[in-house]
Design a protein around this motif. Structure first.
Motif, short mmCIF file in Angstrom:
data_model
loop_
_atom_site.label_atom_id
_atom_site.label_comp_id
_atom_site.label_asym_id
_atom_site.label_seq_id
_atom_site.Cartn_x
_atom_site.Cartn_y
_atom_site.Cartn_z
N ARG A 139 -58.77 10.82 56.86
CA ARG A 139 -57.54 11.50 56.44
C ARG A 139 -56.74 11.79 57.70
O ARG A 139 -57.23 12.43 58.63
N TYR A 140 -55.52 11.28 57.69
CA TYR A 140 -54.67 11.41 58.87
C TYR A 140 -53.20 11.34 58.47
O TYR A 140 -52.80 10.44 57.73
N GLY A 141 -52.43 12.31 58.92
CA GLY A 141 -50.99 12.29 58.66
C GLY A 141 -50.62 12.26 57.20
O GLY A 141 -49.64 11.61 56.83
N GLY A 142 -51.39 12.92 56.35
CA GLY A 142 -51.10 12.95 54.92
C GLY A 142 -51.54 11.70 54.18
O GLY A 142 -51.30 11.59 52.98
N GLU A 143 -52.17 10.77 54.85
CA GLU A 143 -52.65 9.53 54.23
C GLU A 143 -54.18 9.48 54.28
O GLU A 143 -54.80 10.18 55.07
N GLU A 144 -54.75 8.65 53.41
CA GLU A 144 -56.19 8.39 53.42
C GLU A 144 -56.40 6.90 53.68
O GLU A 144 -55.75 6.07 53.05
N GLN A 159 -53.19 14.47 66.73
CA GLN A 159 -52.98 15.09 65.42
C GLN A 159 -54.33 15.41 64.77
O GLN A 159 -55.31 14.71 64.99
N HIS A 161 -57.30 15.25 62.20
CA HIS A 161 -57.81 14.14 61.39
C HIS A 161 -59.19 14.50 60.87
O HIS A 161 -59.92 15.27 61.49
#
Length: 181
Positions: A139-144, A159, A161
């Motif tokens: 999970r990173y920057g609002g994405e999976e 950021q 994660h």
């Protein structure tokens, strides 16, 4: 070994490899023979400008003078590596202290149905992650990002994660955290 000792060893070796006398290197670099001799003996604390001049005379990068040379393979067994452990997540650290190193090398293990969140690393850092067994979700920057065995991802790790193991068996992965100069 301290930095002056490292520089002394490297300067002697590089000069010898090129067959340069102190006089010849002095001519090529603009650094006096006396100063070069003192540096080779570890008796001088050369300035950055002096090191740049010497590197120019030797026609090598500046880092060739300040990097500690590896004379033999470095073997680190898993049981000897530094370990960080957090509720189902284990990170094995495989680097020794080295002021010239610009990366860290880890092997991670994440137990079934566990996750681990990193708040992010220092400024100008990137992570290179390779799943070696099982699968995980990053999970990173609002994405999976679903990563299966053999999958690789590179991202700015300044950021936050999270590594997630949603599977029934342990996930293993290797990652390198690179510090961009």
């Amino acid at each position: 070994m301290n930095l002056n000792e490292i520089i002394a060893v490297n300067l002697k070796r590089l000069r010898a490899e090129r067959g340069f006398s102190l006089g010849k290197l002095s001519e090529l670099s603009g650094v006096s023979k006396v100063m070069l001799s003192q540096i080779e003996k570890g008796e001088s604390n050369p300035t950055i400008n002096t090191l740049w001049k010497i590197a120019g005379g030797l026609q090598v990068s500046y880092t060739k003078l300040i990097d500690e040379q590896i004379d033999a393979p470095l073997l680190i067994r898993k049981e000897e590596s530094v370990i960080a452990e957090y509720d189902g997540y284990r990170a094995y650290h495989y680097n020794t202290a080295n002021p010239a190193r610009d990366f860290e090398f880890f092997n991670g293990e994440l137990d079934a149905h566990k996750e681990y969140t990193s708040e992010g690393h220092g400024m100008n850092t990137h992570e290179y992650l390779l799943v070696t067994r099982g699968e995980m979700v990053l999970r990173y920057g609002g994405e999976e990002y679903l990563l299966r065995e053999g999958d690789f991802i590179h991202f700015d790790c300044t950021q936050p994660h999270t590594y997630c193991n949603r599977g029934e068996s342990m996930t293993e992965f290797t990652n390198i955290v690179y510090y961009i100069g």
